[in-house]
Design an enzyme around this catalytic site. Structure first.
Site, PDB file in Angstrom:
ATOM      1  N   THR A 111       0.822  -1.207   0.000  1.00  0.00           N
ATOM      2  CA  THR A 111       0.000   0.000   0.000  1.00  0.00           C
ATOM      3  C   THR A 111       0.859   1.262   0.000  1.00  0.00           C
ATOM      4  OG1 THR A 111      -1.462   1.286   1.444  1.00  0.00           O
ATOM      5  CG2 THR A 111      -0.106  -0.332   2.521  1.00  0.00           C
ATOM      6  N   ASP A 112       0.281   2.362  -0.458  1.00  0.00           N
ATOM      7  CA  ASP A 112       0.976   3.657  -0.386  1.00  0.00           C
ATOM      8  C   ASP A 112       1.022   4.190   1.048  1.00  0.00           C
ATOM      9  OD1 ASP A 112      -1.717   4.382  -0.082  1.00  0.00           O
ATOM     10  OD2 ASP A 112      -1.708   5.884  -1.679  1.00  0.00           O
ATOM     11  N   GLU A 113       0.222   3.573   1.959  1.00  0.00           N
ATOM     12  CA  GLU A 113       0.141   4.121   3.317  1.00  0.00           C
ATOM     13  C   GLU A 113       1.456   3.966   4.077  1.00  0.00           C
ATOM     14  OE1 GLU A 113      -3.549   3.464   5.345  1.00  0.00           O
ATOM     15  OE2 GLU A 113      -4.612   3.139   3.463  1.00  0.00           O
ATOM     16  N   TYR A 131      -1.965  -0.378  10.999  1.00  0.00           N
ATOM     17  CA  TYR A 131      -2.062  -1.043   9.694  1.00  0.00           C
ATOM     18  C   TYR A 131      -0.843  -0.727   8.835  1.00  0.00           C
ATOM     19  CZ  TYR A 131      -3.308  -1.583   4.749  1.00  0.00           C
ATOM     20  OH  TYR A 131      -3.281  -1.885   3.409  1.00  0.00           O
ATOM     21  N   LYS A 156       2.187  -3.170   7.425  1.00  0.00           N
ATOM     22  CA  LYS A 156       2.481  -3.358   6.000  1.00  0.00           C
ATOM     23  C   LYS A 156       3.926  -2.937   5.706  1.00  0.00           C
ATOM     24  CE  LYS A 156       0.165  -4.553   3.040  1.00  0.00           C
ATOM     25  NZ  LYS A 156      -0.180  -5.911   2.496  1.00  0.00           N
TER      26      LYS A 156
HETATM   27  P1  NAD Z   1      -9.455  -7.409   2.334  1.00  0.00           P
HETATM   28  O1  NAD Z   1      -9.429  -7.122   3.791  1.00  0.00           O
HETATM   29  O2  NAD Z   1     -10.685  -7.148   1.545  1.00  0.00           O
HETATM   30  O3  NAD Z   1      -9.092  -8.949   2.087  1.00  0.00           O
HETATM   31  C1  NAD Z   1      -8.074  -9.600   2.772  1.00  0.00           C
HETATM   32  C2  NAD Z   1      -8.223 -11.095   2.529  1.00  0.00           C
HETATM   33  O4  NAD Z   1      -7.153 -11.777   3.212  1.00  0.00           O
HETATM   34  C3  NAD Z   1      -9.537 -11.675   3.081  1.00  0.00           C
HETATM   35  O5  NAD Z   1     -10.112 -12.562   2.140  1.00  0.00           O
HETATM   36  C4  NAD Z   1      -9.091 -12.431   4.335  1.00  0.00           C
HETATM   37  O6  NAD Z   1      -9.920 -13.550   4.638  1.00  0.00           O
HETATM   38  C5  NAD Z   1      -7.688 -12.860   3.936  1.00  0.00           C
HETATM   39  N1  NAD Z   1      -6.834 -13.096   5.105  1.00  0.00           N
HETATM   40  C6  NAD Z   1      -6.682 -12.282   6.193  1.00  0.00           C
HETATM   41  N2  NAD Z   1      -5.823 -12.847   7.068  1.00  0.00           N
HETATM   42  C7  NAD Z   1      -5.399 -14.016   6.503  1.00  0.00           C
HETATM   43  C8  NAD Z   1      -4.501 -15.025   6.908  1.00  0.00           C
HETATM   44  N3  NAD Z   1      -3.848 -14.952   8.080  1.00  0.00           N
HETATM   45  N4  NAD Z   1      -4.299 -16.090   6.083  1.00  0.00           N
HETATM   46  C9  NAD Z   1      -4.956 -16.171   4.900  1.00  0.00           C
HETATM   47  N5  NAD Z   1      -5.838 -15.247   4.467  1.00  0.00           N
HETATM   48  C10 NAD Z   1      -6.048 -14.182   5.270  1.00  0.00           C
HETATM   49  O7  NAD Z   1      -8.207  -6.631   1.729  1.00  0.00           O
HETATM   50  P2  NAD Z   1      -8.035  -5.957   0.304  1.00  0.00           P
HETATM   51  O8  NAD Z   1      -8.574  -4.588   0.347  1.00  0.00           O
HETATM   52  O9  NAD Z   1      -8.502  -6.906  -0.733  1.00  0.00           O
HETATM   53  O10 NAD Z   1      -6.450  -5.828   0.257  1.00  0.00           O
HETATM   54  C11 NAD Z   1      -5.651  -6.886  -0.303  1.00  0.00           C
HETATM   55  C12 NAD Z   1      -4.194  -6.484  -0.207  1.00  0.00           C
HETATM   56  O11 NAD Z   1      -3.983  -5.268  -0.916  1.00  0.00           O
HETATM   57  C13 NAD Z   1      -3.721  -6.203   1.219  1.00  0.00           C
HETATM   58  O12 NAD Z   1      -2.421  -6.722   1.357  1.00  0.00           O
HETATM   59  C14 NAD Z   1      -3.734  -4.684   1.336  1.00  0.00           C
HETATM   60  O13 NAD Z   1      -2.769  -4.251   2.262  1.00  0.00           O
HETATM   61  C15 NAD Z   1      -3.374  -4.293  -0.077  1.00  0.00           C
HETATM   62  N6  NAD Z   1      -3.887  -2.976  -0.524  1.00  0.00           N
HETATM   63  C16 NAD Z   1      -5.198  -2.659  -0.383  1.00  0.00           C
HETATM   64  C17 NAD Z   1      -5.662  -1.429  -0.862  1.00  0.00           C
HETATM   65  C18 NAD Z   1      -7.121  -1.038  -0.761  1.00  0.00           C
HETATM   66  O14 NAD Z   1      -7.467   0.097  -1.117  1.00  0.00           O
HETATM   67  N7  NAD Z   1      -8.015  -1.918  -0.335  1.00  0.00           N
HETATM   68  C19 NAD Z   1      -4.774  -0.540  -1.459  1.00  0.00           C
HETATM   69  C20 NAD Z   1      -3.427  -0.904  -1.580  1.00  0.00           C
HETATM   70  C21 NAD Z   1      -3.001  -2.131  -1.127  1.00  0.00           C
HETATM   71  P1  TYD Z   2     -10.764   3.887   4.138  1.00  0.00           P
HETATM   72  O1  TYD Z   2     -11.690   3.445   3.052  1.00  0.00           O
HETATM   73  O2  TYD Z   2     -10.886   3.268   5.483  1.00  0.00           O
HETATM   74  O3  TYD Z   2      -9.277   3.724   3.566  1.00  0.00           O
HETATM   75  P2  TYD Z   2      -7.855   4.237   4.181  1.00  0.00           P
HETATM   76  O4  TYD Z   2      -8.033   4.705   5.566  1.00  0.00           O
HETATM   77  O5  TYD Z   2      -7.036   2.997   4.089  1.00  0.00           O
HETATM   78  O6  TYD Z   2      -7.402   5.336   3.249  1.00  0.00           O
HETATM   79  O7  TYD Z   2     -10.909   5.450   4.301  1.00  0.00           O
HETATM   80  C1  TYD Z   2     -10.685   6.323   3.207  1.00  0.00           C
HETATM   81  C2  TYD Z   2     -10.799   7.716   3.734  1.00  0.00           C
HETATM   82  O8  TYD Z   2     -12.151   7.957   4.140  1.00  0.00           O
HETATM   83  C3  TYD Z   2      -9.940   7.954   4.970  1.00  0.00           C
HETATM   84  O9  TYD Z   2      -9.423   9.283   4.906  1.00  0.00           O
HETATM   85  C4  TYD Z   2     -10.911   7.835   6.120  1.00  0.00           C
HETATM   86  C5  TYD Z   2     -12.224   8.315   5.525  1.00  0.00           C
HETATM   87  N1  TYD Z   2     -13.455   7.698   6.085  1.00  0.00           N
HETATM   88  C6  TYD Z   2     -14.506   8.519   6.501  1.00  0.00           C
HETATM   89  O10 TYD Z   2     -14.421   9.761   6.435  1.00  0.00           O
HETATM   90  N2  TYD Z   2     -15.632   7.932   6.984  1.00  0.00           N
HETATM   91  C7  TYD Z   2     -15.763   6.583   7.105  1.00  0.00           C
HETATM   92  O11 TYD Z   2     -16.804   6.100   7.604  1.00  0.00           O
HETATM   93  C8  TYD Z   2     -14.689   5.745   6.645  1.00  0.00           C
HETATM   94  C9  TYD Z   2     -14.787   4.253   6.738  1.00  0.00           C
HETATM   95  C10 TYD Z   2     -13.547   6.356   6.137  1.00  0.00           C
END
Ligand code: NAD
Ligand code: TYD
Length: 353
Positions: free
Chosen positions: A133-135, A159, A163
């Site tokens: 992630t970019d975070e 988080y 990461k």
């Molecule tokens: P998500 O929370 O929707 O899904 C995570 C999945 O991992 C779930 O299916 C969960 O059951 C599985 N999981 C959790 N713990 C586990 C374990 N110990 N063993 C096996 N499986 C396990 O997450 P996402 O949003 O799909 O993110 C996927 C990846 O992408 C993550 O690594 C996250 O850090 C990264 N990412 C997400 C975003 C975003 O905007 N959602 C952006 C950049 C990077």
């Molecule tokens: P989120 O989807 O949780 O992603 P991340 O924190 O990983 O960027 O949140 C996106 C942005 O939206 C973040 O700045 C927090 C904000 N947010 C709200 O303002 N209200 C909400 O209920 C949630 C879940 C997030």
């Protein structure tokens, strides 16, 4: 040939598996622990499809990993599995340490053992692709340049710290042991199958239910939003042609404050599913800010474009329309997700706000 995907029942992982099998016949072994965020309904279209082998298990289970690698002999591991929600990491960081750090460590060790025993072309072709992630880069000042791949790591939430730790482990396993790794750091995704604890799906499902749309603080926090299908295509590109040991940032060239995101969702719903009670923006409420809330993320995605020719295909306007339409068409998926643990989570996060 086969690939091993971890976390393929989550939001991005399930989109990746569906896209992969729509474009190739190469089988996917999908290892997922099915935490609250894992949902096999996301993969319902693959029921009975022999190219998808689902395994219910934990990335922290070394014996399971070793037996899966020995049995299926994948040419690549794509590591999506993680605890992924910042607010949950604030309420309960332990699971983030366990899965994101210890789980990644266990997966790296299992992959290293497997890769060490490979020979010739199989050994040369093997890749461990870490999805991050970019975070990890922390928060940007309003006028600061976007994150490049060499930006210092300054994670601010449990988080992002977990990461960041996993990224460092992946880097070290390459530098110390030679494991052929690829790391991608992506900005905020949105799209189908997004669990409605995250901003965009939460706003859609709450609006449709006539519930408040909670914006944290002043809502001027900026994220760089990318349609999930574009993230999946970027990962396929890096897996195919990325240079081993390199990091690629992935972003949408689309910085927007949360307030604008919520208004965009409301405007689309006003158009596609107007409410008798008036515009959905009437439901917006400002709630207490998230502790340590990062103010701005922005990705400089020039490296992946320059080296590998990848750019996002969707604009925010096209991607958010697809997303809202998907949620409108999948009321049953939403209803199923909302039963069970999801309700408890809403109470934990919002009741005292
Ligand atoms: P998500 O929370 O929707 O899904 C995570 C999945 O991992 C779930 O299916 C969960 O059951 C599985 N999981 C959790 N713990 C586990 C374990 N110990 N063993 C096996 N499986 C396990 O997450 P996402 O949003 O799909 O993110 C996927 C990846 O992408 C993550 O690594 C996250 O850090 C990264 N990412 C997400 C975003 C975003 O905007 N959602 C952006 C950049 C990077
Ligand atoms: P989120 O989807 O949780 O992603 P991340 O924190 O990983 O960027 O949140 C996106 C942005 O939206 C973040 O700045 C927090 C904000 N947010 C709200 O303002 N209200 C909400 O209920 C949630 C879940 C997030």
């Amino acid at each position: 040939m086969t690939i091993l995907v971890t976390g393929g029942a989550g939001f991005i992982g399930s989109n990746f598996v569906l896209d992969w099998l729509a474009q190739s016949d190469e089988p996917v072994v999908n290892l997922d622990a099915l935490t609250y965020a894992g949902n096999l309904q996301n993969l319902a279209a693959l029921q009975g499809d022999a190219r998808h082998i689902f395994v219910h298990g934990d990335i922290g289970d070394r014996a399971l990993l070793e037996s899966l690698l020995a049995e299926h002999r994948p040419r690549a591991v794509l590591h999506f599995a993680a605890e992924s929600h910042v607010d949950r990491s604030i309420h309960g960081p332990a699971a983030f340490i366990k899965t994101n750090i210890e789980g990644t460590f266990t997966l790296l060790e299992a992959a290293r053992g497997y890769w060490n025993a490979l020979q010739g072309d199989d050994r040369a072709a093997f890749r461990f692709h870490h999805v991050s992630t970019d975070e990890v880069y922390g928060s940007l000042a309003p006028d600061a340049p976007a994150f490049t791949e060499t930006h210092p790591y300054e994670p601010n939430s449990p988080y992002s710290a977990s990461k960041a730790a996993s990224d460092h482990l992946v880097r070290a396993w390459h530098h110390t042991y030679g494991l052929p790794v690829l790391t991608t750091n992506c900005s905020n995704n949105y799209g189908p199958y997004h669990f409605p604890e995250k901003l965009i799906p939460l706003m859609i499902v709450n609006a449709l239910a006539g519930k408040p749309l909670p914006i944290y603080g002043d809502g001027m926090q900026v994220r760089d939003w990318l349609y999930v299908g574009d993230h999946c295509s970027a990962i396929r590109t890096v897996l195919a042609r990325g240079r081993v040991g390199e990091v690629y940032n992935i972003g949408g060239w689309n910085e927007m404050p949360n307030r604008d995101i919520v208004h965009a969702v409301c405007a689309l719903l006003d158009e596609l599913r107007p409410s008798a009670e008036g515009p959905y923006a009437r439901l917006i409420t400002h709630v207490k800010d998230r502790p340590g809330h990062d103010r701005r993320y922005a990705i400089d995605a020039r490296k992946i474009e320059r080296e590998l020719g990848w750019r996002p295909a969707e604009t925010f306007a096209s991607g958010i329309r697809k997303t809202v339409l998907w949620y409108l068409d999948h009321a049953e998926w939403v209803a199923n997700v909302q039963s069970g643990g999801y309700r408890d989570w809403l109470a934990t996060n919002y009741t005292a706000r």
